[in-house]
Design an enzyme around this catalytic site. Structure first.
Site, PDB file in Angstrom:
ATOM      1  N   SER A 176     -71.872  68.515 -42.267  1.00 48.27           N
ATOM      2  CA  SER A 176     -73.173  68.893 -42.782  1.00 48.27           C
ATOM      3  C   SER A 176     -73.929  67.630 -43.195  1.00 48.27           C
ATOM      4  CB  SER A 176     -72.983  69.791 -43.986  1.00 48.27           C
ATOM      5  OG  SER A 176     -74.230  70.106 -44.526  1.00 48.27           O
ATOM      6  N   GLY A 177     -75.167  67.537 -42.780  1.00 46.84           N
ATOM      7  CA  GLY A 177     -75.969  66.375 -43.155  1.00 46.84           C
ATOM      8  C   GLY A 177     -75.871  65.240 -42.160  1.00 46.84           C
ATOM      9  N   THR A 184     -78.855  69.415 -36.576  1.00 50.59           N
ATOM     10  CA  THR A 184     -80.046  70.229 -36.363  1.00 50.59           C
ATOM     11  C   THR A 184     -81.227  69.358 -35.961  1.00 50.59           C
ATOM     12  OG1 THR A 184     -79.173  71.715 -38.016  1.00 50.59           O
ATOM     13  CG2 THR A 184     -81.451  72.015 -37.412  1.00 50.59           C
ATOM     14  N   ASN A 205     -76.933  67.855 -48.295  1.00 42.93           N
ATOM     15  CA  ASN A 205     -78.031  67.917 -47.349  1.00 42.93           C
ATOM     16  C   ASN A 205     -79.118  68.841 -47.887  1.00 42.93           C
ATOM     17  OD1 ASN A 205     -79.662  68.336 -45.156  1.00 42.93           O
ATOM     18  ND2 ASN A 205     -77.998  68.798 -43.737  1.00 42.93           N
ATOM     19  N   SER A 241     -79.776  72.023 -45.152  1.00 38.55           N
ATOM     20  CA  SER A 241     -78.536  72.234 -44.437  1.00 38.55           C
ATOM     21  C   SER A 241     -78.566  73.580 -43.720  1.00 38.55           C
ATOM     22  CB  SER A 241     -77.390  72.206 -45.447  1.00 38.55           C
ATOM     23  OG  SER A 241     -76.197  72.520 -44.819  1.00 38.55           O
ATOM     24  N   SER A 242     -78.239  73.552 -42.419  1.00 43.26           N
ATOM     25  CA  SER A 242     -78.165  74.817 -41.684  1.00 43.26           C
ATOM     26  C   SER A 242     -76.914  75.543 -42.141  1.00 43.26           C
ATOM     27  CB  SER A 242     -78.075  74.562 -40.186  1.00 43.26           C
ATOM     28  OG  SER A 242     -79.149  73.794 -39.752  1.00 43.26           O
ATOM     29  N   GLY A 256     -68.872  70.860 -37.561  1.00 48.69           N
ATOM     30  CA  GLY A 256     -67.644  70.287 -37.048  1.00 48.69           C
ATOM     31  C   GLY A 256     -66.472  70.722 -37.909  1.00 48.69           C
ATOM     32  N   GLU A 308     -63.903  71.232 -40.711  1.00 46.66           N
ATOM     33  CA  GLU A 308     -64.036  71.148 -42.154  1.00 46.66           C
ATOM     34  C   GLU A 308     -62.649  71.055 -42.740  1.00 46.66           C
ATOM     35  OE1 GLU A 308     -66.435  74.398 -43.483  1.00 46.66           O
ATOM     36  OE2 GLU A 308     -68.300  73.392 -42.916  1.00 46.66           O
TER      37      GLU A 308
END
Lengths: 963, 194
Positions: free
Chosen positions: A174-175, A179, A235, A238-239, A461, A463
């Site tokens: 994330s971040g 996206t 983020n 964040s999506s 990705g 985790e």
């Protein structure tokens, strides 16, 4: 353009700084692990058996390191390479160093074989303008510096050329920028696929349709982000879901439609947020941006009145929720989603918030829950179109099927609270799914058939937290599958390259490596995998999370990818060895998460809602896991006998597995392109790269794994021409002068180099080397060049010294001449005759002066004469000139007179001419008169004749009479 | 005419003491040039009397003090002046690997110099024209037989036994064409011609 170039091209020429080159060769630089920096450079000073003494390049400190921990450093020729597969020493340290070097120079994209690695710059870079898009359009990957556009263009071109569907897979933490990069891909495609039209003059209406579709495609993002993104610690945007965007193209390469599929929405964010985090953006947009009318229509309250907004109004620096609300609504407009649907959506959002404000109390005498204040419930019912009494009853004492009968069963406070939360989550999720469906409908309005598509996958990705739950299992399972896809792709491509080059070598399909782990998770039976066991457990009345773990251990205990926790005290329930590393899972609440139960009483109420929009959302109520199931579990299996029929509903695991398997089928039929996004630090800071954080990600996202696989083959390839040019110096006089075929030359050179036959292969156009061989050649080449240079420098110094010496000798000779003369003078200067001579010498010149004077005077005389002659001549000429002038004047006067005379004559002539005319006219008149007269004369004559005859007659008569 | 004579006289006066100093004897043989790694006493000096004479004269030319000796850091240049092409490393070796201070401070007499020269003569620089051309070809980016003068300067000034700016200037004088590039075959030929 040059501003952007800085962020695209690496600085300096291709030839590395010779200084570095020399450093590398002489100092034997290597990488050794470091706690803080990942790896640091050092030079090997001494080798003692298994250990090495290494002097750190920075501090000069000496450290002893185990030989196995040392990683070779690449020659400086490879500094900041654009494709790390070219690195001859492919190891973690070199990869990290290269990425770091490039990142610090502002180069965020780097290739690593099939991968494109991108590190979040955390700042705006001027490399996404339309100019840049134009630059990348139609270029091959190696012609341009690494960029997401290059990847996209490659995908687009191969789609057009090979008619093969393409996919671009963005993964990362994330971040890391998944996206953002996905958006760039869409931006590029929207630009490239529409600029095609402008060239061919198509019907204007069609072009407008296209433009609109592309606009809508770009606008789908803000909507999805508003509803599916939130602020997390890592983020700000964040999506909280994965997505696969499928853009369809027709045969001419125009976009004809798009379709979005979403995965694993983190719905729990709607009801609870960690510190410093936000719920989905849309909550805040709505609460900030809605006008008064809308506020009352949606029953909105203040941020702090909502229990589900755990931290009230959390703002994001530099972001105006109010503006974004307007922007989102505009995006709805562009998507042509009508007002009533928008309000419907927002009603659900508001209802979700209201659900959180329903509070329950435990009744004094029993365990039963009661709801003292039903304001919130009323609002919920108002928003969702339900009857309050029915709704309250459905929550507090729902009807449950026992055996064949339905009974009313009072709920405890916990059960009621759970039910409400589940309802809120489910509502939000259903609303989100509907939204995606609606967007798809908007994007798919062109009726034309798509010929092929490019799919863009934007999904989290691997985790790996300290303890991981069901969600992590799902995402890690996904990544395991995606990695398998990558490994397989790489296998196929490598195989092709070897075949093309005609090299015999069997490549191992590393895709198979991942199969055991995938089996461990998804296999149906013999032995059943984790997901199957979880499903099975959900059917057992007495099952708990614990019994599930026991079963997994029992069935999979021997699987090499599975590990029981080592110590009893360990908080993890089991570990799975994913390819990215060992992951500890904690099985708490897995059964619940997998079933995702919902109060079916409320569900059917919603299904029958007076609000059409709401009932649409809840049209498939028969698929949900009802309360009876939950009741069965919590009550210790009293109702164990009544199982819900299998196949009626599906577990979360099953649904996801199916969704994933569909995705994988789609991806497998495409040509995949891999983009790996990397987050450089957790502080959202530009220009900072935490080495260990990046290393972990490289490990997780398969970049290092890809390299490992690469190393099994012949990762370094170099075309014949370059090989010869670069390394011919190592094999002097092997290649005869004159032309020689590249391959033949290389064969000769390699023979001369005496390489082990296992270290290289010679293909059709390239030489292939095992990892590290080129570094060795490079090292030898450096040493050789240095030797030659030193020898040449000695010659040069000799040349300079001899030149200087010759000059010195000449100076010496000159000096000797001067000395001799001086000595002669010293001897002479007191000799009387010499002195006399020196005295007399100037006098000698005096006598000669007169002669000279004479000569000068003669000359003067001559000149005078000549001058006089010239003067006379001049006078003569002047007189002549005067005379001529006078003559000329006279002639001019004469001419004048003549001219006047002529004019006079002319005048006279013209006068005469007119006169003549006049006279002629008169003459003419006269002539005509003459004629007339003559006529008269004749007339008169005839008359006279007549008369005469008359007279004669008369006369005769008279005569007669007389007679 | 008259001033010309004065000009002639002036440098003569300056030159005189230099000439007078040159033939001065060198009695004290204090400088020991016996490196531990290399035993110069085993080197047999095989120069002809004529050579001996020439060398002595050349040697004398480098003595700037007048003690009939030269500084250690001049030895390399004398050897080069006498037609040899030793590397700096080799020269240091025959001098017994002295420190940088010793290179500047210590002085060497002719008799000790001869065996060193002999050693260098016995083991001359074996680099050939082809070697150098091939070596420089590495820097020939266009493959047309030329290198950029600037690049060559960097190479010679930063690689191997780095050359000083002055040395490089002396070397490159008049070698670059109007584009600043150098035909390296001609260059090497020229360098190796004297």
């Amino acid at each position: 353009m040059s501003e952007a170039d800085k962020f695209l091209y690496r600085d300096g020429g291709k030839v590395a700084n010779p200084l570095d080159q020399a450093d590398w060769a002489t100092k034997k630089l290597v990488w050794i692990p470091s706690e803080t920096l990942g790896f640091v450079a050092g030079s090997v000073k001494e080798e003692k058996g298994e250990e090495c003494v290494v002097e750190l390049a920075d501090t000069g400190k000496k450290v002893t390191v185990n030989k196995d921990d040392i990683q070779k450093m690449n020659p400086p020729k490879f500094s900041k390479v654009e494709d790390m597969a070219e690195l001859t020493c492919l190891n973690e340290a070199s990869v990290l160093h290269n990425l770091k070097d490039r990142y610090y120079s502002g180069l965020i994209y780097t290739y690593s074989g099939l991968f494109c690695v991108v590190i979040n710059p955390y700042k705006y870079l001027p490399i996404y303008s339309e100019n840049i898009i134009e630059m990348y359009k139609g270029k091959k990957r190696h012609e341009m510096p690494p960029h997401i556009y290059a990847i996209t263009d490659t995908a687009y071109r191969s789609m057009m050329q090979d008619r093969e569907d393409q996919s671009i897979l963005c993964t990362g933490e994330s971040g890391a920028g998944k996206t953002e990069n996905t958006k760039k891909v869409i931006q590029y495609l929207a630009h490239v696929a529409s600029s095609f039209k402008s060239k061919k003059d198509q019907v204007s209406t069609m072009a407008r349709n296209h433009g609109e579709l592309e606009k809508q495609l770009l606008q789908a993002n803000p909507i999805l982000e508003a509803f599916g993104n939130g602020k997390t610690v890592k983020n700000d945007n964040s999506s909280r879901f994965g997505k696969f965007i499928r853009i369809n193209f027709d045969v001419n390469g125009y976009i004809v439609g798009a379709n979005i599929e979403t995965y694993l929405l983190e719905k729990s964010r709607a009801i609870r947020q960690a510190k410093d985090e936000r719920a989905f953006h849309v909550f805040y947009y709505m609460l900030t941006g809605a006008g008064d009318k809308m506020r009352s229509e949606l029953c909105l309250e203040d941020y702090n009145n909502y229990r589900f907004l755990t931290h009230g109004n959390v703002t994001i620096p530099g972001q105006q929720d109010r503006d974004l609300f307007v922007e989102t609504m505009d995006a709805f407009n562009i998507m042509s989603i009508p007002e009533e649907e928008r309000i419907g959506l927002l009603k659900i959002v508001s209802a979700v918030l209201q659900l959180g404000n329903m509070s329950f109390k435990k009744e004094r005498n029993s365990d039963q829950a009661s709801m003292p204040d039903d304001t919130a419930a009323q609002k919920v019912c108002h928003l969702l179109g339900m009857n309050v009494t029915d709704f309250t009853r459905a929550i507090l004492s729902p009807r449950i099927k026992v055996g064949r009968d339905y009974v009313q069963k009072a709920q405890t406070q916990e059960q009621a609270e759970f039910a409400v939360e589940a309802l809120a989550k489910a509502s939000y999720e259903r609303m989100f799914r509907w939204l995606v469906m609606r967007i798809n409908k908007a994007l798919d309005k062109t009726k034309r058939q798509g010929a092929s598509f490019i799919g863009i996958l934007d999904i989290a990705g691997f985790e790996i937290f300290e303890l991981n739950s069901f969600e992590q299992l799902c995402i890690n399972y996904t990544n395991e599958k995606l990695q398998q896809l990558f490994n397989h792709t790489m296998f196929v491509l490598e195989q092709e390259e070897y075949q093309r080059e005609g090299i015999e070598w069997s490549f191992i399909d590393f895709g198979l490596d991942l199969q055991p782990c995938i089996d461990l998770i998804e296999k149906h039976a013999s032995p059943p995998g984790v997901l199957a066991l979880l499903d099975e457990e959900c059917w057992f009345p007495k099952a708990t999370d614990k019994s599930f773990v026991e079963k997994v251990v029992q069935e999979q205990g021997n699987n090499p990818k599975f590990q029981k926790p080592k110590k009893l005290k360990d908080s993890a329930d089991f570990c799975i060895i994913h390819y990215a590393g060992k992951v500890d899972y904690k099985a708490d609440e897995w059964l619940m998460k997998n079933m995702d139960p919902l109060n079916d009483n409320v569900a059917s109420l919603l299904n029958q809602s007076t609000d059409k929009f709401v009932s649409e959302l809840w049209k498939d109520v028969d698929r949900i896991v009802g309360l009876d199931k939950v009741a069965g579990m919590s009550d210790g299996g009293i109702h164990g006998a009544m199982k819900v029929r299998k196949g009626m509903f599906r577990t979360v695991g099953q649904l996801y597995k199916e969704q994933l398997s569909n995705l994988m089928t789609t991806l497998r039929n495409t040509n995949p392109n891999f983009v790996r996004c990397i987050i450089p630090n957790h502080e959202k800071k530009a220009g900072k790269l935490e080495p260990h954080l990046v290393l972990d990600q490289l490990r997780c996202n398969g970049v290092l794994e890809g390299i490992r696989i690469c190393r099994q083959g012949f990762p370094n390839r170099i075309v014949f021409q370059e090989f010869r040019q670069r390394y011919e110096i190592l094999t002097p006089s092997t290649i005869p002068k004159g032309f020689m075929d590249g391959k033949q030359a290389c064969v000769l050179m390699i023979k001369a180099l005496e390489l082990d036959s296992n270290l290289f292969r010679i293909g059709q156009s390239k030489v292939f080397f095992r990892a590290g061989v080129l570094a060795h050649l490079e090292e030898e080449r450096d040493i050789k060049i240095t030797d030659i240079i030193i020898s040449f420098q000695s010659w040069c110094r000799g040349y300079v010294a001899r030149k200087a010496f010759t000059k010195r000798q000449q100076q010496l000779t000159a000096m000797k001449v001067i000395q001799r003369n001086c000595a002669a003078y010293l001897k002479l200067r007191n000799w009387q005759w010499w002195r006399l001579f020196t005295k007399v010498k100037p006098l000698l010149q005096v006598t000669r002066q007169e002669e000279e004077m004479q000569a000068r005077e003669d000359e003067l005389e001559k000149t005078k004469v000549r001058q006089q002659q010239t003067e006379e001549q001049l006078q003569e000429f002047e007189a002549k000139q005067q005379q001529l002038n006078a003559e000329k004047l006279a002639l001019q006067e004469q001419l004048q007179a003549e001219t006047e005379l002529c004019a006079e004559a002319e005048e006279m002539r013209s006068k005469l001419a007119t006169r003549k005319q006049e006279l002629e006219e008169i003459l003419h008149d006269l002539e005509s008169r003459v004629e007339e007269e003559e006529e008269r004369v004749t007339q008169l004559q005839t008359e006279r004749k007549k008369m005469q005859t008359n007279i004669t007659v008369d006369l005769k008569i008279y005569i007669f009479m007389v007679d | 005419m008259a001033p010309k004579k004065d000009a002639k006289a002036a440098p003569a006066k300056k030159a005189e003491p230099a000439k007078a100093a040159a033939p001065a004897p060198a009695p004290e043989p204090d400088v020991v040039a016996a490196p531990p790694a290399l035993d110069l006493s085993k080197v047999k000096v095989e120069f002809t009397p004529d050579q001996h004479e020439d060398y002595k004269e050349a040697f004398g030319l480098f003595d700037r003090v007048g003690d009939s000796k030269v500084a250690y850091n001049q030895v390399a240049d004398i050897m080069r002046a006498l037609g040899q092409n030793p590397t700096n490393k080799e020269v240091r070796k025959v001098l017994g690997n002295p420190s940088d201070e010793d290179m500047a401070a210590k002085r060497l007499e002719f008799e000790a110099f001869l065996p060193m020269l002999q050693h260098i003569v016995n083991d001359p620089n074996k680099g050939t024209f082809d070697d150098y051309v091939e070596g420089l070809r590495v820097f020939d980016k266009e493959g047309n037989g030329t290198v950029m003068g600037a690049e060559l300067r960097i190479v010679l000034g930063t690689l191997g036994e780095k050359m000083s700016e002055a040395e490089i200037d002396g070397l490159m004088q008049g070698q670059e064409d109007e584009n600043g590039s150098i035909n390296f075959e001609a260059f090497v030929k020229h360098i190796m011609s004297i």
